[in-house]
Design a protein around this motif. Structure first.
Motif, short mmCIF file in Angstrom:
data_model
loop_
_atom_site.label_atom_id
_atom_site.label_comp_id
_atom_site.label_asym_id
_atom_site.label_seq_id
_atom_site.Cartn_x
_atom_site.Cartn_y
_atom_site.Cartn_z
N SER A 79 39.96 61.30 46.89
CA SER A 79 40.76 61.50 48.09
C SER A 79 41.93 60.52 48.14
CB SER A 79 39.86 61.33 49.33
OG SER A 79 40.60 61.46 50.50
N LYS A 80 41.66 59.25 47.81
CA LYS A 80 42.73 58.24 47.79
C LYS A 80 43.74 58.53 46.68
CE LYS A 80 39.95 54.60 47.98
NZ LYS A 80 39.51 53.21 47.97
N ALA A 140 35.54 59.91 47.83
CA ALA A 140 36.47 59.02 48.52
C ALA A 140 37.55 58.52 47.56
CB ALA A 140 35.73 57.85 49.14
N ASP A 148 46.69 62.87 56.01
CA ASP A 148 46.01 63.03 57.30
C ASP A 148 46.78 62.33 58.42
OD1 ASP A 148 44.03 64.49 56.04
OD2 ASP A 148 42.56 62.85 56.04
N GLU A 149 47.26 61.12 58.15
CA GLU A 149 47.98 60.37 59.18
C GLU A 149 49.38 60.94 59.45
OE1 GLU A 149 49.53 55.90 60.23
OE2 GLU A 149 47.68 56.10 59.08
N LYS A 153 45.19 61.68 50.34
CA LYS A 153 44.69 62.36 51.53
C LYS A 153 44.75 61.50 52.80
CE LYS A 153 40.91 65.21 53.33
NZ LYS A 153 41.40 65.05 54.66
N PRO A 154 44.37 60.22 52.74
CA PRO A 154 44.48 59.43 53.98
C PRO A 154 45.92 59.39 54.53
CG PRO A 154 43.11 58.29 52.39
CD PRO A 154 43.74 59.45 51.66
N TRP A 155 46.91 59.33 53.66
CA TRP A 155 48.31 59.33 54.10
C TRP A 155 48.69 60.69 54.65
CZ3 TRP A 155 46.27 56.43 50.31
CH2 TRP A 155 46.58 55.07 50.30
N ASP A 194 49.55 51.51 59.00
CA ASP A 194 48.16 51.12 58.77
C ASP A 194 47.74 51.17 57.31
OD1 ASP A 194 47.78 50.69 61.49
OD2 ASP A 194 47.11 52.75 61.84
N LEU A 195 48.25 52.13 56.56
CA LEU A 195 47.80 52.34 55.18
C LEU A 195 48.71 51.71 54.13
CD1 LEU A 195 46.80 56.10 55.49
CD2 LEU A 195 45.26 54.12 55.45
#
Length: 164
Positions: A134-135, A131, A143-144, A139-141, A94-95
């Motif tokens: 975070s990127k 945000a 978290d997943e 962080k989004p990676w 997704d990312l």
């Protein structure tokens, strides 16, 4: 100059596993046979991890060889050496791919220009500074991928060396 690192294949459909091995073998220049175990965080998928040793830039080549394959989650790390900082690549379906430079203790080092750009976008109201940071930190990676990391505790690690 050589460095070493680890490739973590967090989840791959069974049909993709041989293709991952072929891609890694192509980068390392040696035959690769990974030990695949079931990935409990995503039933029907498999995981593997192994340590490698090769020229500086090998982590980038591994990430490039594996990126874009649908349903593949992976991370590649490279330790710092006298001629290069460390690296971390994380990839999810997704990312897409995330790249970070890492220091000797594994901390992410964010280049000044990327921080300045984040500040400018935030000041213009284009984005939220939290945000953006975070990127920049991935962080989004994280978290997943976190559930897949835990599911892999105790998995065997194999050292592979690049043929030079």
């Amino acid at each position: 100059m050589t460095t070493r690192g680890v490739l973590y294949v967090h989840s791959a459909p069974r049909a993709l596993c041989p293709h991952v091995e072929w891609a890694v073998a192509g980068v390392l220049g040696t035959r690769v046979s990974l030990d695949w175990i079931r990935q409990p965080a995503a039933p029907g998928t498999w995981r593997s991890e192994f340590s490698w040793k090769g020229e500086v830039g090998t982590a980038s080549k591994l990430a490039s060889a594996l990126r874009g394959w649908h349903l593949l989650r992976f991370e590649v790390t490279a330790e710092p050496c006298p001629t290069a900082e460390g690296e971390r690549y994380s990839c999810t379906p997704d990312l897409g791919i995330f790249h970070a430079v890492t220091g000797i203790h594994g901390d992410i080092l964010i280049p000044e220009d990327r921080l300045r750009a984040a500040l400018v976008r935030s000041q213009r109201g284009e984005t939220d500074l939290e945000a953006e940071l975070s990127k920049l930190l991935g962080k989004p990676w994280d978290d997943e991928l976190e559930p897949f990391r835990y599911a892999g505790e105790g998995a065997p690690v194999r050292w592979l060396h690049q043929v030079v």
